[in-house]
Design a protein around this motif. Structure first.
Motif: not given
Length: 323
Positions: A113-114, A172, A174, A251, A301, A304-305
């Motif tokens: 995810v990152l 971030f 989640d 995510r 982050c 996009d996150l």
């Protein structure tokens, strides 16, 4: 007794010595400093003659440091760092032309995810920068201290006094979700705690149990684990076409779940938010290249996150989870 003269030591051997102390392998030390293996073997021979000490000895199928070599690890590392600070004073870093290899220790979840979008950006704009992704392991704090990795990405909920001594920044958040096969015949829109305890469960482990598994255990739920794996991606890939259930990050499900035939299910068990942070050695805080990497990660982050809205509760008191 006067201190030994530096003229008696070939300073060109300092970098190979550090690489050998860090890697405990001639081959890996050669790769670390980008020389041939015969060249590193020659350096080791010279170092052995200078110290009148083997430094590296065989222990079964692996090489280990002698006690004397172990005693050199900290002073040699500190010496190299001091030299780098002097040589690199006021130095700039241009990622479009300068070559740099960064090592980031992270879970498979964070890699997907990152780090994947980070690598996509680096490949396009900064072709001379390379990211090595290392798996989470029990020695990651020591590797961070020794300079064997640049960043460790890990949930700050972990209660590790050693890790708390390093510099850090929150990246971030989640949420955890229950995941099952899209055609699971026994699970509707909500998965009750009773169902969770009767269905076959995929347990996920690593350096520590996951935050979700830790909380479910603390709540006294007798999970029926029929499979165990060391990462979240494997857990998700085991589910299609089965009755099994797993708890993974939202995510990660968004990236993998729909394409392999999975769906999420609401849990009637409250789970804490997952927070991911990056940790680095304070000596790298002002390093231009390291600062550039951290800024790229933080910017990614933020764009996009973005954090997902939530009102869920925090973890139970006394939890010591990893994620």
């Amino acid at each position: 007794m006067p201190p030994p003269s530096l003229s008696n030591f070939n300073m060109d051997l300092l970098v190979p010595l550090h690489a050998l102390l860090m890697e405990r392998s001639v081959t890996k030390a050669a790769e670390r400093v980008e020389v041939t293996q015969p060249s590193m073997s020659t350096s080791l021979a010279k170092l052995r003659r200078h110290f009148n000490e083997p430094l590296l000895v065989r222990d079964g199928r692996r090489m280990v440091l002698t006690p004397f070599a172990e005693s050199l690890v900290q002073p040699v590392t500190e010496m190299l760092e001091a030299i780098r600070e002097v040589v690199g004073a006021n130095a700039a870093f241009d990622p479009t032309t300068d070559r740099r290899v960064f090592t980031v220790t992270a879970s498979d979840y964070v890699a997907i995810v990152l780090l994947r979008p980070l690598l996509r950006e680096i490949d396009t704009a900064y072709p001379h920068v390379q990211i090595k992704v290392a798996p989470l392991n029990h020695g990651m704090v020591d590797q961070l201290r020794r300079g064997q990795c640049d960043l460790v990405i890990w949930p700050p909920m972990i209660q590790d006094k050693e890790l708390e001594t390093f510099s850090s920044a929150t990246l971030f958040t989640d949420e955890f979700v229950a995941v099952v096969d899209q055609d699971h015949p026994e699970v509707g829109d909500v998965l009750t705690s009773d169902q969770l305890c009767t269905l076959p469960y995929v347990q996920i482990g690593g350096p520590q149990p996951t935050i979700a598994d830790t909380v479910l255990t603390q709540l006294g739920l007798p999970l029926r684990a029929v499979a165990a794996t060391d990462n979240f991606t494997n857990a998700a890939c085991l589910l299609p076409g089965t009755r099994m259930v797993a708890v993974i990050q939202r995510r990660l499900f968004d990236q993998l779940g729909p394409s392999i035939g999975l769906r999420t299910v609401a849990l009637d068990v409250p789970l804490p938010r997952l927070v991911e942070s990056m940790y680095w050695h304070p000596r790298n805080t002002v390093d231009p290249a390291h600062r550039w990497l951290r800024e790229r990660v933080l910017r990614l982050c933020a764009t996009d996150l973005p954090d997902r809205p939530h009102d869920g509760p925090g973890p139970p008191r006394g939890a010591r989870p990893g994620g």
